[in-house]
Every structure is written in structure tokens, then in C-alpha cells.
Design a protein around this motif. Structure first.
Motif, PDB file in Angstrom:
ATOM      1  N   GLY A 279      35.557  35.373  45.467  1.00  0.00           N
ATOM      2  CA  GLY A 279      34.309  34.804  44.199  1.00  0.00           C
ATOM      3  C   GLY A 279      34.009  33.932  44.402  1.00  0.00           C
ATOM      4  N   PHE A 280      34.098  33.616  45.540  1.00  0.00           N
ATOM      5  CA  PHE A 280      32.136  32.968  46.434  1.00  0.00           C
ATOM      6  C   PHE A 280      30.900  33.322  46.961  1.00  0.00           C
ATOM      7  CE2 PHE A 280      35.302  29.063  47.972  1.00  0.00           C
ATOM      8  CZ  PHE A 280      35.579  28.156  46.487  1.00  0.00           C
ATOM      9  N   ASP A 281      31.380  34.275  47.295  1.00  0.00           N
ATOM     10  CA  ASP A 281      30.746  35.055  48.239  1.00  0.00           C
ATOM     11  C   ASP A 281      29.914  36.243  47.964  1.00  0.00           C
ATOM     12  OD1 ASP A 281      30.718  33.603  50.370  1.00  0.00           O
ATOM     13  OD2 ASP A 281      31.672  35.393  51.407  1.00  0.00           O
ATOM     14  N   GLY A 282      31.108  37.322  46.553  1.00  0.00           N
ATOM     15  CA  GLY A 282      30.143  38.305  45.857  1.00  0.00           C
ATOM     16  C   GLY A 282      28.702  37.365  44.256  1.00  0.00           C
ATOM     17  N   ASN A 354      36.963  22.958  43.412  1.00  0.00           N
ATOM     18  CA  ASN A 354      36.684  24.468  43.137  1.00  0.00           C
ATOM     19  C   ASN A 354      37.190  24.909  41.574  1.00  0.00           C
ATOM     20  OD1 ASN A 354      36.591  24.690  46.054  1.00  0.00           O
ATOM     21  ND2 ASN A 354      38.438  25.604  46.366  1.00  0.00           N
ATOM     22  N   LEU A 355      38.101  24.459  40.991  1.00  0.00           N
ATOM     23  CA  LEU A 355      38.481  25.126  39.485  1.00  0.00           C
ATOM     24  C   LEU A 355      36.972  24.278  38.973  1.00  0.00           C
ATOM     25  CD1 LEU A 355      41.746  24.108  38.692  1.00  0.00           C
ATOM     26  CD2 LEU A 355      40.434  25.593  39.338  1.00  0.00           C
ATOM     27  N   ALA A 356      36.320  23.373  39.170  1.00  0.00           N
ATOM     28  CA  ALA A 356      35.533  22.918  38.030  1.00  0.00           C
ATOM     29  C   ALA A 356      34.055  24.190  38.860  1.00  0.00           C
ATOM     30  CB  ALA A 356      35.618  21.545  38.630  1.00  0.00           C
ATOM     31  N   LEU A 357      34.091  23.634  39.660  1.00  0.00           N
ATOM     32  CA  LEU A 357      32.648  24.577  39.924  1.00  0.00           C
ATOM     33  C   LEU A 357      32.567  26.047  39.495  1.00  0.00           C
ATOM     34  CD1 LEU A 357      31.794  22.829  43.538  1.00  0.00           C
ATOM     35  CD2 LEU A 357      30.714  22.851  41.495  1.00  0.00           C
ATOM     36  N   PHE A 358      33.922  26.713  39.974  1.00  0.00           N
ATOM     37  CA  PHE A 358      34.062  28.478  39.454  1.00  0.00           C
ATOM     38  C   PHE A 358      33.799  28.187  38.342  1.00  0.00           C
ATOM     39  CE2 PHE A 358      36.979  29.950  43.514  1.00  0.00           C
ATOM     40  CZ  PHE A 358      36.254  30.565  43.761  1.00  0.00           C
ATOM     41  N   GLY A 359      34.715  26.770  37.292  1.00  0.00           N
ATOM     42  CA  GLY A 359      34.556  26.859  35.523  1.00  0.00           C
ATOM     43  C   GLY A 359      32.881  26.876  35.543  1.00  0.00           C
ATOM     44  N   ALA A 438      32.959  38.702  36.747  1.00  0.00           N
ATOM     45  CA  ALA A 438      34.498  38.519  37.110  1.00  0.00           C
ATOM     46  C   ALA A 438      34.700  38.914  38.421  1.00  0.00           C
ATOM     47  CB  ALA A 438      34.486  40.584  37.195  1.00  0.00           C
ATOM     48  N   TYR A 439      33.782  38.649  39.447  1.00  0.00           N
ATOM     49  CA  TYR A 439      33.646  37.723  40.816  1.00  0.00           C
ATOM     50  C   TYR A 439      33.886  36.677  40.690  1.00  0.00           C
ATOM     51  CZ  TYR A 439      32.543  41.290  44.257  1.00  0.00           C
ATOM     52  OH  TYR A 439      32.021  42.977  44.654  1.00  0.00           O
ATOM     53  N   ILE A 440      33.830  35.930  40.157  1.00  0.00           N
ATOM     54  CA  ILE A 440      34.377  34.337  39.703  1.00  0.00           C
ATOM     55  C   ILE A 440      35.331  33.993  39.045  1.00  0.00           C
ATOM     56  CG2 ILE A 440      33.526  32.239  38.499  1.00  0.00           C
ATOM     57  CD1 ILE A 440      30.576  33.456  39.095  1.00  0.00           C
ATOM     58  N   ALA A 441      36.121  35.425  38.206  1.00  0.00           N
ATOM     59  CA  ALA A 441      37.185  35.178  37.253  1.00  0.00           C
ATOM     60  C   ALA A 441      38.074  34.858  37.933  1.00  0.00           C
ATOM     61  CB  ALA A 441      37.186  36.034  36.770  1.00  0.00           C
ATOM     62  N   ILE A 442      38.048  35.996  39.295  1.00  0.00           N
ATOM     63  CA  ILE A 442      39.496  36.462  40.604  1.00  0.00           C
ATOM     64  C   ILE A 442      38.655  35.628  41.779  1.00  0.00           C
ATOM     65  CG2 ILE A 442      39.106  38.085  42.629  1.00  0.00           C
ATOM     66  CD1 ILE A 442      38.556  40.419  40.990  1.00  0.00           C
ATOM     67  N   CYS A 446      42.862  33.391  41.961  1.00  0.00           N
ATOM     68  CA  CYS A 446      42.905  32.971  43.354  1.00  0.00           C
ATOM     69  C   CYS A 446      43.110  30.885  43.381  1.00  0.00           C
ATOM     70  CB  CYS A 446      42.478  33.781  44.413  1.00  0.00           C
ATOM     71  SG  CYS A 446      42.474  35.682  43.625  1.00  0.00           S
ATOM     72  N   THR A 447      42.168  30.493  43.453  1.00  0.00           N
ATOM     73  CA  THR A 447      42.631  29.109  43.337  1.00  0.00           C
ATOM     74  C   THR A 447      44.033  28.816  42.350  1.00  0.00           C
ATOM     75  OG1 THR A 447      39.892  29.097  43.735  1.00  0.00           O
ATOM     76  CG2 THR A 447      41.295  27.214  43.417  1.00  0.00           C
ATOM     77  N   ILE A 448      43.920  28.977  41.694  1.00  0.00           N
ATOM     78  CA  ILE A 448      44.980  28.369  40.531  1.00  0.00           C
ATOM     79  C   ILE A 448      46.239  28.700  41.571  1.00  0.00           C
ATOM     80  CG2 ILE A 448      46.588  28.507  38.280  1.00  0.00           C
ATOM     81  CD1 ILE A 448      43.514  28.754  37.359  1.00  0.00           C
ATOM     82  N   LEU A 449      46.309  30.426  42.078  1.00  0.00           N
ATOM     83  CA  LEU A 449      47.964  30.324  42.462  1.00  0.00           C
ATOM     84  C   LEU A 449      47.634  29.569  43.940  1.00  0.00           C
ATOM     85  CD1 LEU A 449      47.101  34.374  42.083  1.00  0.00           C
ATOM     86  CD2 LEU A 449      49.000  32.665  41.285  1.00  0.00           C
ATOM     87  N   PHE A 450      46.674  29.670  44.671  1.00  0.00           N
ATOM     88  CA  PHE A 450      46.455  28.758  46.195  1.00  0.00           C
ATOM     89  C   PHE A 450      47.233  27.670  46.010  1.00  0.00           C
ATOM     90  CE2 PHE A 450      44.389  27.167  49.871  1.00  0.00           C
ATOM     91  CZ  PHE A 450      45.242  28.083  50.590  1.00  0.00           C
ATOM     92  N   GLY A 451      46.393  26.887  44.507  1.00  0.00           N
ATOM     93  CA  GLY A 451      47.333  25.112  44.839  1.00  0.00           C
ATOM     94  C   GLY A 451      49.014  25.675  43.918  1.00  0.00           C
ATOM     95  N   THR A 452      48.676  26.387  43.297  1.00  0.00           N
ATOM     96  CA  THR A 452      50.562  26.208  42.605  1.00  0.00           C
ATOM     97  C   THR A 452      51.447  26.156  43.726  1.00  0.00           C
ATOM     98  OG1 THR A 452      49.762  26.777  40.664  1.00  0.00           O
ATOM     99  CG2 THR A 452      51.988  27.134  40.880  1.00  0.00           C
TER     100      THR A 452
END
Length: 506
Positions: A279-282, A354-359, A438-442, A446-452
Motif C-alpha cells: 500500500g505504501f510503495d505502489g 498510518n491510518l490517518a495518512l492512508f486516509g 486500490a493499493y492504498i485501500a489494501i 492491512c494496517t487495521i488488521l495488523f493493529g487489531t
């Protein structure tokens, strides 16, 4: 008697070099000393890494494609092939860095890719272009994850974000330097010297600069704290002890074992981390490729607005000043990179950052998809670069292999995003923006799953569900399934972040 040693503590009998008194060491002064010796040189290395990787874009502006007689599709294929060795070699590269020492491995990588860069200046056909791009990807692989892993050998986890951000900000400086036209304007004057075109001199000069820095790096780069010759013996011991307290036992030396690779492959965190870096590098590579197009649209808008101006003044304005509009974008990225790294270390809430920046990234590319206004698209570029720097504050993973796998998988997505902004989709490139979205959404998911999952794992450890059996220590929560060890120290070293006393930071 029930005994548990928590994260951040070291058993008295396991203290590194207990005969050395470190009470006179000033921690703040020591960190400043390490910062000045380690970080600036790493920033220079990564600046050259990013500069050399992207210089082919400037070379194209100086007729590279027509001079070596390749089509646009062939040029695009050559760009794409760079990413495969670049991504696939990264996990192996980090293992070699640990075994061969940073001063040897990082310097050797630089020397080899600097040599390949100079060879870019003598290619004559498509075969030569493909060969040098493959070799460049091979020899540049491992620089970024290697540097991150190297920094983690000097600093606590809570200190990593700021340091990685500072060295990574050199990439934004390189972006402003190249895409802002500053480098191209200087090298343009060398066209014809030595019967070489201007694009050849771009490669030759940058390659020679890289070779010189590579040779110097062998003596400048310090390997690890226990052998650093710019530190006193007391300071070396102090650094290693504070890293041990932060669960970095490899600071005093650790032999490579294949079990570390298997641990990484079996760990769910490795695979989610790969999704996060995807999600970052794409978007990172897509952003760097698309910025000139955004600037071109803004420039065209400006041309219309000043269409009645003096023609000579207009040409100078659109060719130079409008081209420099990319510089503020990269300057903003450089500034935000450092701020995000600092905030991540200060508050320790990288998950929420990370969530904020992805948003922000999601908003940016929704704007780009919907926009038909160059000015609005230019604004969205600033939002996009805000999301891009989130990659600088990701924490280091338990083993160098895991870090290499995560970043390597993220980088291989550059092969995809290098192909989504085709000329047939101009001027608004909505398909490309949709793929990046779509990359950012992935990455967001994944960030939500990772943190949870990390939060859930911490809770399990708080309840004692992951406690090991330690010989000679009574613990009613100890479970043979979690392992049987001779001492707490043995469990900590063997299990790493899977040790029951370890707590993940969110």
C-alpha cells in the motif's frame, strides 16, 4: 516463588560486560554523537540511490529513446524489468549485510551500481538498455531495507522513526533536484562534450559520484556498536545495554540460523507487513512517475491564463518556472517526512498515524479521479505525498529477513505502477489513479488488521496465555506448548518478539 521478567529489563547475570562502569556516560550527548556520525552519511547514500534510480527520466528528456532507437513500449519494458531483481534480492541482501558487515556490503553495492550507472552512458541499443537496468536493479537492491536494519542496530524502537525519516527525506531532496529540472539544466550544457550526448553525461557523472562515495563509505561506515571506533569502551557497552533493554539482543552479536528465516515465513506479521508496504510503495512509484504530468497540466493551465503575454516571456515561464512547481511538492514531502517520524517517536502511535495518512491518500486519489481541473489535481498531489511518507515510520521487524521480504514485496509493485500511466489515458489518467486507490485501500485494510491483531496478542500475553516454562521458576501460567527453556534469557533470545514478556507498540 513466581518470577517474571518483563520487557525492558535485563537479568543481572545477563548484563553485557558487567565489569564496565557506564555511570559517567551522558545518554543525550552519546545519542547526538551517534546521530552526527551515522545518519548524515546514510542520508547521502540513499540520496544517491534514489537519484541514480530516477535519472533515466531526465535522460529521456534529452533524447535517450531516439538516440538508441527504442520505442516507448520498449522503454517501458526496460523500466519495469528494473523492479524484479530490485525486489527479489532484498531479503537475501539483508542477510548478507549482517554476515559481511555494513561497511563491506553497503560499500560494495554502491560501487557496483555506480559502475553500472556509468555504463548507462555508453549504451547504443535496446539490449544494452535492458541489461544495464537489470544490473542496476540487482545492485541497488537492499540499500533501503539494509539501512533501516542498520539503524535498528544503533537505536531503540522508540527512536527509530525520526532517524529513518531524516535519512529517507534525502529521497525527496533527490526528487526536487531531478524532477525540478535543477540537475537537467546543469548537465544540458555538457551536450556534445567528448562526442557524448547530454543524456550520457547524466549517467556518467552520477555514476562517478556514486563510485567515489562508495570508496569513502568503506572507512566512514561503522559496522555495529560493539566495534565502533568513534565510541569509547564505556559508550559501546552503554549502547549495547540500552538496546538489550529494548529487546535487541543481536546488538552484541548473533549468529545467522535458518530458523530465523522459517520464523519469518511462519509469522503472520510478515505477510500483513508485506500488504502494508504494498500500500505504501505502489503509490510511491506511481506518484513519482505521475508528478511531471500533473505539472504539465498546471503549466498548460497557466499558458491559457497568460496567452496574451509576450511570447518570449511566456516560453521562458512555461519551460522553467512552471517546471519548478514540482519542487514545492517534494519540499513538502521532505518536511512532512521528518514531522511524521518525530511524532511517531514522540507519541508511539504509529498505527493511528498510518491510518490517518492512508486516509489522506484515499482522499487524494479520489480527488485525482474526479478532477478535471489542473489546479485541483496539483492540490491533490500534496495530499498524495502526505500519504507516501507514511512508509518512513513503519517499525522495524524482528529479523532482517522479515524486513527485506516486506520492503521487497512492496518494491516489486513498482513493476505494476510503472505501467498504469500510459499516454493513451491522458490527460486525467483515471485508470491509473483507480489502481493506486486500490493499493492504498489494501494498505489501509492491512494496517487495521495488523493493529487489531497486535492489540489482541498483547492482551493474551497480559493474561499469561503465552507464558513459557522456565526451569527453576514457578509460574502457574507456564505452558509446555509455549516452550521449555533453561532461563528467561534463553527464551528471550530464542523467541525474539514471540517471547511472552515482549509487548508490541501500536
Amino acid at each position: 516463588m513466581e518470577e517474571k521478567i518483563s520487557e525492558g529489563s535485563v537479568a543481572p547475570d545477563q548484563l553485557y560486560r558487567p565489569e564496565i562502569d557506564t555511570s559517567s556516560v551522558d545518554e543525550r550527548k552519546l545519542l547526538r554523537k551517534i546521530d552526527l556520525r551515522v545518519i548524515p552519511w546514510l542520508a547521502l547514500l540513499y540520496l544517491l540511490n534514489f537519484l541514480d534510480r530516477g535519472s533515466i527520466g531526465n535522460a529521456k528528456l534529452y533524447n535517450l529513446v531516439s538516440d538508441i532507437h527504442v520505442s516507448d513500449n520498449q522503454y517501458l519494458i526496460a523500466l519495469t524489468l528494473f523492479f524484479f531483481p530490485y525486489a527479489l534480492i532484498e531479503p537475501v541482501s539483508n542477510v548478507l549485510l549482517r554476515k559481511l558487515r555494513p561497511s563491506v556490503w553497503l560499500s560494495a553495492m554502491m560501487f557496483l551500481w555506480g559502475t553500472v550507472m556509468t555504463l548507462h552512458g555508453i549504451i547504443h541499443n535496446y539490449g544494452g538498455l535492458v541489461t544495464v537496468r537489470l544490473l542496476l536493479g540487482l545492485f541497488e537492491a537492499g540499500m533501503y531495507p539494509g539501512i533501516v536494519y542498520y539503524i535498528s542496530s544503533w537505536y531503540k524502537r522508540s527512536e527509530m522513526g525520526t532517524r529513518v525519516a531524516i535519512f529517507f527525506s534525502s529521497a525527496t531532496v533527490a526528487g526536487a533536484f531531478t524532477k525540478g529540472g535543477l540537475l537537467a539544466a546543469a548537465i544540458a550544457n555538457m551536450d556534445g562534450i567528448g562526442n557524448r550526448p547530454g543524456w550520457a553525461w547524466i549517467f556518467i557523472l552520477e555514476g562517478l559520484a556514486t563510485i567515489i562515495v562508495a570508496l569513502a563509505s568503506y572507512w566512514v561506515i561503522q559496522d555495529f556498536p560493539d566495534t565502533a571506533n568513534f565510541l569509547t569502551e564505556e559508550e559501546r557497552v552503554f549502547v549495547i545495554r540500552r538496546l538489550q533493554e529494548d529487546m535487541q539482543f543481536s546488538a552484541r552479536g548473533e549468529d545467522f540460523r535458518m530458523s530465523y528465516v522459517y520464523q519469518s515465513l511462519r509469522d503472520w506479521k510478515t505477510w500483513l507487513a508485506m500488504g502494508i508496504y504494498m500500500g505504501f510503495d505502489g503509490p510511491l512509484y506511481a506518484f513519482s512517475l505521475f508528478t511531471p504530468t500533473i505539472i504539465t497540466q498546471v503549466r498548460r493551465c497557466m499558458v491559457i491564463e497568460v496567452m496574451f503575454a509576450d511570447q518570449q516571456h511566456l516560453e521562458g515561464f512555461t519551460a522553467t518556472k512552471a517546471n519548478l512547481l514540482s519542487v514545492p511538492v517534494y519540499a513538502w514531502g521532505c518536511f512532512l517526512t521528518c514531522i511524521i517520524g518525530f511524532l511517531g517517536d514522540l507519541y508511539g502511535r504509529r498505527y493511528h498515524i498510518n491510518l490517518a495518512l492512508f486516509g489522506v491518500g484515499l482522499v487524494a486519489y479520489i480527488i485525482l479521479i474526479a478532477s478535471t481541473s489542473p489546479a485541483l489535481s496539483y492540490f491533490a498531489v500534496y495530499l498524495a505525498v502526505s500519504a507516501w511518507v507514511a512508509s518512513n515510520v513503519e517499525g522495524t521487524y524482528k529479523r532482517s529477513v522479515t524486513l527485506g521480504m516486506a520492503i521487497g514485496f512492496g518494491n516489486i509493485n513498482g513493476a505494476v505502477t510503472a505501467n498504469i500511466y500510459r499516454i493513451t489515458f491522458k490527460p486525467w489518467f483515471r485508470l491509473g489513479h483507480g489502481i493506486v486507490l486500490a493499493y492504498i485501500a489494501i494498505g489501509f485494510i492491512c494496517t487495521i488488521l495488523f493493529g487489531t491483531l497486535l492489540k489482541r496478542e498483547n492482551a493474551c500475553r497480559d493474561r499469561g496465555e503465552r507464558d513459557e516454562i522456565i526451569e527453576g521458576v514457578e509460574n502457574k501460567h507456564g505452558n509446555p506448548k509455549n516452550g521449555i527453556y533453561a532461563s528467561v534469557q534463553a527464551a528471550r533470545v530464542e523467541k525474539g518478539d514471540q517471547w511472552s514478556g515482549f509487548r508490541y507498540t501500536l
